[in-house]
Write a protein that holds these residues in place. Structure first.
Motif, short mmCIF file in Angstrom:
data_model
loop_
_atom_site.label_atom_id
_atom_site.label_comp_id
_atom_site.label_asym_id
_atom_site.label_seq_id
_atom_site.Cartn_x
_atom_site.Cartn_y
_atom_site.Cartn_z
N HIS A 180 0.85 -1.19 0.00
CA HIS A 180 0.00 0.00 0.00
C HIS A 180 0.89 1.24 0.00
O HIS A 180 1.83 1.35 0.79
N ARG B 9 -1.96 10.24 1.98
CA ARG B 9 -2.29 11.21 3.02
C ARG B 9 -2.16 10.55 4.39
O ARG B 9 -2.35 9.33 4.51
N GLU C 199 -4.18 7.20 4.51
CA GLU C 199 -5.01 6.90 3.34
C GLU C 199 -4.11 6.45 2.21
O GLU C 199 -3.10 7.10 1.90
N THR C 200 -4.46 5.34 1.58
CA THR C 200 -3.62 4.77 0.53
C THR C 200 -4.08 5.23 -0.85
O THR C 200 -5.11 5.88 -1.01
N HIS C 201 -3.30 4.84 -1.87
CA HIS C 201 -3.56 5.29 -3.24
C HIS C 201 -4.90 4.80 -3.77
O HIS C 201 -5.48 5.40 -4.68
N ASP C 202 -5.41 3.70 -3.24
CA ASP C 202 -6.70 3.17 -3.71
C ASP C 202 -7.87 3.63 -2.84
O ASP C 202 -8.97 3.08 -2.93
N GLY C 203 -7.68 4.63 -1.96
CA GLY C 203 -8.77 5.21 -1.18
C GLY C 203 -9.06 4.53 0.14
O GLY C 203 -9.97 4.95 0.86
N ARG C 204 -8.32 3.51 0.49
CA ARG C 204 -8.54 2.82 1.76
C ARG C 204 -7.83 3.57 2.89
O ARG C 204 -6.79 4.21 2.68
N ARG C 205 -8.39 3.48 4.09
CA ARG C 205 -7.82 4.17 5.24
C ARG C 205 -7.53 3.16 6.35
O ARG C 205 -8.38 2.31 6.67
N GLY D 275 -13.87 2.63 7.49
CA GLY D 275 -14.76 2.41 6.34
C GLY D 275 -14.94 0.95 6.01
O GLY D 275 -14.41 0.05 6.63
#
Length: 472
Positions: free
Chosen positions: A408, A412, A440-446, A472
């Motif tokens: 990952h 942010r 927060e990773t490049h694929d939108g996961r936190r 999430g």
């Protein structure tokens, strides 16, 4: 040391004794305040026993805390939390409970066991006047058993009626009512019966009428009941009582009736019931709710919990709730669904998440919610799982990490939030530090990651990275 010593005599025995002037008026006011507290949180029928005692009618209430032993333990703990050392006992009569708490081992005296248990207790266990006890001791009568063995008529002529009156009170041969205090903050409904009630149908009808009256009063005050006690007074003066708790505040008369009516099977009307009283021992604010939708679903779940926890088989139902702890894995505990502790807050049930020490349990009872300023992931990973991370020390978040075989890349991050080890619970956490980051990773996961250690001192941790939760 014993009561009646002068200050000089006491100082001879204990030279460093702290001496304080007695304040009987303040003591009496504090005892009355404790009685009002007990009337709100334990039982509506609480009587004063000056200078340092209370009589509490616990008929029909013990099952809400598990059993009578658990009720006593919780009551003593609650008193300790208020700064008082207390002894408590439960017995068939007020006199037996008084003597068993002060001169016996305390705890629960089994039903009908007063005569055998009191035989070896001193005469003071009968609440005799000092001059009466001294007169009996002068002729060699030192215990309750020796008094009970005396021929009654000659003994009454010599020592007066008080010793045997107190003996009969303790052994349940006469009825000793508790003179209750009045607590204006307790909501209740009462019903006087023109004719004694003898069968189940009139008792059920009386219960419906009391519920209609009480729920109307609750609605007028914007309140819902969490703990109810229904007491029936028989023509012979005996009281038969049942109680129930609810998982959330309610003033639904039909729902409360479904919970109370099955309990009427345990009520023995004797020669008839002449009065009934329904008391809301614990209430909480309850705003008007919209019918249908999610509100109806939540209400239905609460009613299911109430039916399960109040049934005759005592089914155990637990719920998760926040605990007071800095460590996320200890910040959730499992609690009885009714959560009817004496202090008005939950007490941990057995199961995973229970605090690991007595101090931990006390701290857990003080918390009601997580801090809004410190968001936590809805999914906590327990135990935390190791990740391979690349990050600059001492206080930068990871730029990338590998978890469960997947790489990952972090775009942010927010943090660090530093947590210190709870050394009072776990000795190994003395000096331990965790730095938490929300990333927060490049694929939108936190994710919620933490580093063990402060990034500088090896004594604070291993500097390894862990995943403790997912947003999430």
């Amino acid at each position: 040391m014993q009561p009646g010593l002068t200050v000089a005599q006491a100082l001879l025995l204990v030279p460093d004794l702290h001496v304080a002037e007695a304040e009987p008026e303040r003591d009496a006011a504090e005892l009355a305040r404790l009685a009002r507290w007990a009337a709100r949180h334990v039982s509506p029928l609480v009587g004063l026993n000056p200078p340092d005692g209370l009589f509490i009618d616990a008929t029909g209430l013990a099952h809400l805390w598990g059993d009578e032993t658990a009720l006593i333990d919780r009551l003593v703990q609650a008193m300790a939390g208020r700064g008082y050392a207390a002894r408590a006992a439960i017995a068939d009569t007020p006199g037996a409970a008084w003597g068993w708490a002060r001169f016996g081992p305390g705890g629960v005296l089994p039903p009908g066991a007063q005569e055998q248990a009191f035989g070896h207790l001193p005469l003071d266990a009968l609440r005799l006047a000092p001059e009466t006890a001294d007169a009996l001791a002068a002729v060699g009568i030192d215990s309750v058993g020796e008094l009970a063995a005396l021929p009654r008529a000659p003994a009454v002529k010599r020592f007066g009626p008080q010793p045997f009156a107190r003996l009969d009170d303790a052994l349940g041969r006469t009825l000793e009512p508790i003179q209750p205090i009045r607590c204006p903050r307790v909501l209740e409904a009462t019903l006087a019966c023109p004719e004694p009630l003898m069968t189940a149908e009139p008792l059920a009808e009386a219960t419906h009428r009391l519920l209609a009256d009480l729920t109307a009063r609750l609605a007028a005050g914007g309140l819902g009941a969490r703990l109810l006690r229904l007491a029936f007074t028989r023509v012979d003066g005996a009281v038969q009582a049942v109680a129930l708790g609810t998982a959330r505040p309610t003033r639904d008369a039909a729902h409360l009736a479904r919970l109370l009516l099955p309990r009427l099977e345990t009520v023995d009307p004797g020669f008839g019931i002449e009065a009934a009283r329904l008391t809301a021992l614990r209430v909480e604010p309850l705003a008007p709710q919209q019918l249908g939708g999610d509100a109806a679903a939540e209400e239905g779940l609460a009613e299911l919990v109430d039916r399960l926890t109040n049934n005759a088989q005592s089914v155990r139902v637990a719920m998760p709730a926040p605990c007071e702890s800095d460590m996320p894995e200890r910040s959730v505990g499992w609690y009885p669904a009714l959560s009817l502790s004496l202090r008005g807050c939950p007490s941990p049930a057995s199961g995973r998440g229970r605090p690991s020490s007595r101090r931990g349990r006390e701290r857990a009872m003080a918390a009601t919610s997580w801090p809004a300023s410190l968001p936590r992931p809805p999914r906590l990973i327990h135990p935390p799982e190791a990740v391979d991370a690349i990050a600059m020390l001492p206080d930068h978040p990871p730029v990338r990490f590998t978890w469960r075989g997947c790489l990952h890349r972090v775009v942010r991050a927010d943090g660090p939030e530093r947590l210190y080890g709870e050394w009072w619970r776990v000795a190994a956490e003395t000096g331990a530090v965790r730095d938490y980051f929300q990333v927060e990773t490049h694929d939108g996961r936190r994710f919620w990651l933490f580093r063990s250690g402060d990034g500088e001192d090896p004594a604070t941790g291993t500097m390894e990275w862990w995943c403790h939760g997912v947003f999430g």
